[in-house]
Design an enzyme around this catalytic site. Structure first.
Site, PDB file in Angstrom:
ATOM      1  N   GLU A 133       0.809  -1.234   0.000  1.00  0.00           N
ATOM      2  CA  GLU A 133       0.000   0.000   0.000  1.00  0.00           C
ATOM      3  C   GLU A 133       0.836   1.276   0.000  1.00  0.00           C
ATOM      4  O   GLU A 133       0.654   2.160   0.833  1.00  0.00           O
ATOM      5  CB  GLU A 133      -0.977  -0.030   1.189  1.00  0.00           C
ATOM      6  CG  GLU A 133      -1.920  -1.226   1.127  1.00  0.00           C
ATOM      7  CD  GLU A 133      -2.932  -1.285   2.273  1.00  0.00           C
ATOM      8  OE1 GLU A 133      -2.821  -0.497   3.228  1.00  0.00           O
ATOM      9  OE2 GLU A 133      -3.849  -2.134   2.194  1.00  0.00           O
ATOM     10  N   ASN A 174       2.479  -4.710  -3.307  1.00  0.00           N
ATOM     11  CA  ASN A 174       1.076  -5.107  -3.197  1.00  0.00           C
ATOM     12  C   ASN A 174       0.229  -3.868  -2.873  1.00  0.00           C
ATOM     13  O   ASN A 174       0.664  -2.989  -2.133  1.00  0.00           O
ATOM     14  CB  ASN A 174       1.004  -6.121  -2.036  1.00  0.00           C
ATOM     15  CG  ASN A 174      -0.306  -6.822  -1.885  1.00  0.00           C
ATOM     16  OD1 ASN A 174      -0.811  -7.432  -2.817  1.00  0.00           O
ATOM     17  ND2 ASN A 174      -0.884  -6.770  -0.669  1.00  0.00           N
ATOM     18  N   HIS A 210      -9.971  -6.467  -3.025  1.00  0.00           N
ATOM     19  CA  HIS A 210     -11.118  -6.338  -2.122  1.00  0.00           C
ATOM     20  C   HIS A 210     -12.215  -5.642  -2.928  1.00  0.00           C
ATOM     21  O   HIS A 210     -12.193  -4.421  -3.101  1.00  0.00           O
ATOM     22  CB  HIS A 210     -10.737  -5.528  -0.881  1.00  0.00           C
ATOM     23  CG  HIS A 210      -9.715  -6.212  -0.026  1.00  0.00           C
ATOM     24  ND1 HIS A 210      -9.990  -7.386   0.645  1.00  0.00           N
ATOM     25  CD2 HIS A 210      -8.421  -5.909   0.252  1.00  0.00           C
ATOM     26  CE1 HIS A 210      -8.903  -7.771   1.305  1.00  0.00           C
ATOM     27  NE2 HIS A 210      -7.948  -6.898   1.084  1.00  0.00           N
ATOM     28  N   GLU A 239      -5.666 -10.852  -2.062  1.00  0.00           N
ATOM     29  CA  GLU A 239      -6.543 -10.781  -0.877  1.00  0.00           C
ATOM     30  C   GLU A 239      -8.025 -10.750  -1.284  1.00  0.00           C
ATOM     31  O   GLU A 239      -8.807  -9.944  -0.779  1.00  0.00           O
ATOM     32  CB  GLU A 239      -6.215  -9.520  -0.048  1.00  0.00           C
ATOM     33  CG  GLU A 239      -4.771  -9.421   0.366  1.00  0.00           C
ATOM     34  CD  GLU A 239      -4.438  -8.176   1.184  1.00  0.00           C
ATOM     35  OE1 GLU A 239      -5.363  -7.505   1.688  1.00  0.00           O
ATOM     36  OE2 GLU A 239      -3.244  -7.869   1.296  1.00  0.00           O
ATOM     37  N   ASP A 241     -11.787 -10.749  -1.814  1.00  0.00           N
ATOM     38  CA  ASP A 241     -13.138 -10.920  -1.261  1.00  0.00           C
ATOM     39  C   ASP A 241     -14.060  -9.982  -2.017  1.00  0.00           C
ATOM     40  O   ASP A 241     -13.617  -8.992  -2.594  1.00  0.00           O
ATOM     41  CB  ASP A 241     -13.224 -10.740   0.271  1.00  0.00           C
ATOM     42  CG  ASP A 241     -12.492  -9.539   0.827  1.00  0.00           C
ATOM     43  OD1 ASP A 241     -12.441  -8.502   0.141  1.00  0.00           O
ATOM     44  OD2 ASP A 241     -11.983  -9.630   1.963  1.00  0.00           O
TER      45      ASP A 241
HETATM   46  C1  XIL Z   1      -6.389  -7.057   7.776  1.00  0.00           C
HETATM   47  C2  XIL Z   1      -6.735  -8.289   8.581  1.00  0.00           C
HETATM   48  O1  XIL Z   1      -7.565  -9.117   7.818  1.00  0.00           O
HETATM   49  C3  XIL Z   1      -7.403  -7.905   9.879  1.00  0.00           C
HETATM   50  O2  XIL Z   1      -7.569  -9.049  10.714  1.00  0.00           O
HETATM   51  C4  XIL Z   1      -6.569  -6.857  10.620  1.00  0.00           C
HETATM   52  O3  XIL Z   1      -7.279  -6.418  11.755  1.00  0.00           O
HETATM   53  C5  XIL Z   1      -6.272  -5.683   9.715  1.00  0.00           C
HETATM   54  O4  XIL Z   1      -5.627  -6.147   8.543  1.00  0.00           O
HETATM   55  N1  XIL Z   1      -5.000  -5.036   3.299  1.00  0.00           N
HETATM   56  C6  XIL Z   1      -3.970  -5.818   3.761  1.00  0.00           C
HETATM   57  C7  XIL Z   1      -4.198  -6.776   4.855  1.00  0.00           C
HETATM   58  O5  XIL Z   1      -2.886  -5.802   3.154  1.00  0.00           O
HETATM   59  O6  XIL Z   1      -3.056  -6.952   5.647  1.00  0.00           O
HETATM   60  C8  XIL Z   1      -5.367  -6.374   5.718  1.00  0.00           C
HETATM   61  O7  XIL Z   1      -5.627  -7.426   6.641  1.00  0.00           O
HETATM   62  C9  XIL Z   1      -6.579  -6.074   4.866  1.00  0.00           C
HETATM   63  C10 XIL Z   1      -6.301  -4.951   3.912  1.00  0.00           C
END
Ligand code: XIL
Length: 325
Positions: A133, A174, A210, A239, A241
């Site tokens: 990020e 990422n 996401h 990641e 979802d």
């Molecule tokens: C999130 C986890 O899923 C949570 O359990 C935690 O509280 C916060 O982080 N982007 C990312 C991940 O790169 O590391 C994050 O994971 C979600 C967003």
């Protein structure tokens, strides 16, 4: 019958999930699916982040990280390393130092962190999210403690240190909103191209993915991913979802048939987008089930974002991914 097996055998790609050892230990039915051939790769959801791994300066704690590695070994799953350099989930001693950081004091701290973690997992973690990020939505670099002191050089250094410690690991930068062409993707792709041309060991881009139900477009994502791969980088949806944003909560039973079908269509589209891009080497669900998804905790009222529901039953979204592969 299994997503990971299908990806690996037919497409020679990865299908993964994020979890933690403590989640697996407390829930046998959950662990049975997590360790099945549905998945051939796993990510630590939290336990490799800086606040957990180096809670005090120079004091490293790999207890939780190692537990999941041991589990992955038994389950025959490869491991993505998440994440070395990120502005979030930093320990308090980085966020609130007694004496403000300078470039001269923070650089050796950053180097020690990256080198120690990568060295510890050499041969066990073959993909690293080296930087997470680092971009704003408008394509500028995010204003973090690292950027303020080092400019974008911190990414160059972290890649170099990680590569020196484990030359065989595939190194990633990422981010979220890396799926569709726009200012963020354009600027990031230009930066990554310059890193590659300068000889830095960046091997792949992670697009978190996401996503939101009803806002997933196969052609749009395909074009976005191609922006990163046209100069040779690999790509991974790290990641995944796809959440509902219509305030019906985290239980798929609260959604209408057409809403459920829309999510399935969206899972089909994102899977196809990856498969449309030859350099897209896989996708990982950010937890495979709504039961342990981070989404409802962050966006109140939203959720039901994963292919398995809160009761660990497969949704139409699961079948859609299966059919897309
Ligand atoms: C999130 C986890 O899923 C949570 O359990 C935690 O509280 C916060 O982080 N982007 C990312 C991940 O790169 O590391 C994050 O994971 C979600 C967003």
């Amino acid at each position: 019958e299994a997503l990971g097996g299908k990806m690996a055998l037919i497409q020679r790609r990865w299908f993964g999930h994020a979890t933690e050892s403590y989640t697996l230990e407390g829930d046998a039915p959950y662990a049975a699916i997590a360790g099945s051939v549905e998945f051939n790769r796993v990510t630590h959801e939290n336990s490799l982040k800086w606040e957990t791994v180096e809670p005090q300066p120079g004091v490293f704690d790999f207890t939780l990280g190692d537990k999941l590695i041991a589990w992955a070994d038994v389950a025959d799953q490869a491991v993505r390393g998440h994440t070395l350099v990120w502005h979030s989930q930093l320990p308090d001693w980085i966020n609130n130092p007694t004496v403000p950081w300078t470039a001269a004091t923070l650089k050796p701290i950053l180097e020690r962190h990256v080198r120690t973690v990568v060295r510890h997992y050499k041969g066990k973690i073959d993909q690293w999210d080296v930087v997470n990020e680092m971009f704003n939505e408008d394509g500028t670099f995010r204003d973090t403690i690292f950027y303020r002191l080092f400019g974008s050089d911190y990414a160059r250094w972290a890649l170099t240190w990680a590569h020196e410690e484990d030359p065989d690991a595939l190194l990633f930068i990422n981010d979220y909103n890396f799926e569709y062409v726009g200012p963020k993707v354009n600027a990031a792709a230009a930066f990554f191209k310059s890193l590659v041309n300068e000889g830095y060991p960046l091997g792949a881009v992670g697009a978190q993915a996401h996503l939101i139900v009803g806002q997933v477009d196969e052609a749009g994502i395909t074009a976005g991913l191609q922006k990163f791969t046209e100069f040779g980088l690999l790509l991974y949806l790290t990641e995944v979802d796809i959440r509902y944003e219509i305030n019906r909560g985290n239980d798929i039973a609260n959604y209408t048939t057409s809403q459920v079908a829309q999510q399935a269509k969206d899972y089909y589209s994102v899977t196809k987008a990856c498969l449309n891009v030859p350099n897209c080497i896989g996708m990982t669900l950010w937890q495979y089930t709504d039961k342990y998804s981070w989404i409802p905790g962050v966006w109140d009222g939203t959720g039901a974002a994963l292919p398995w529901d809160v009761r660990l039953n497969k949704k139409p979204a699961y079948t859609a991914v299966y059919e897309a592969i």
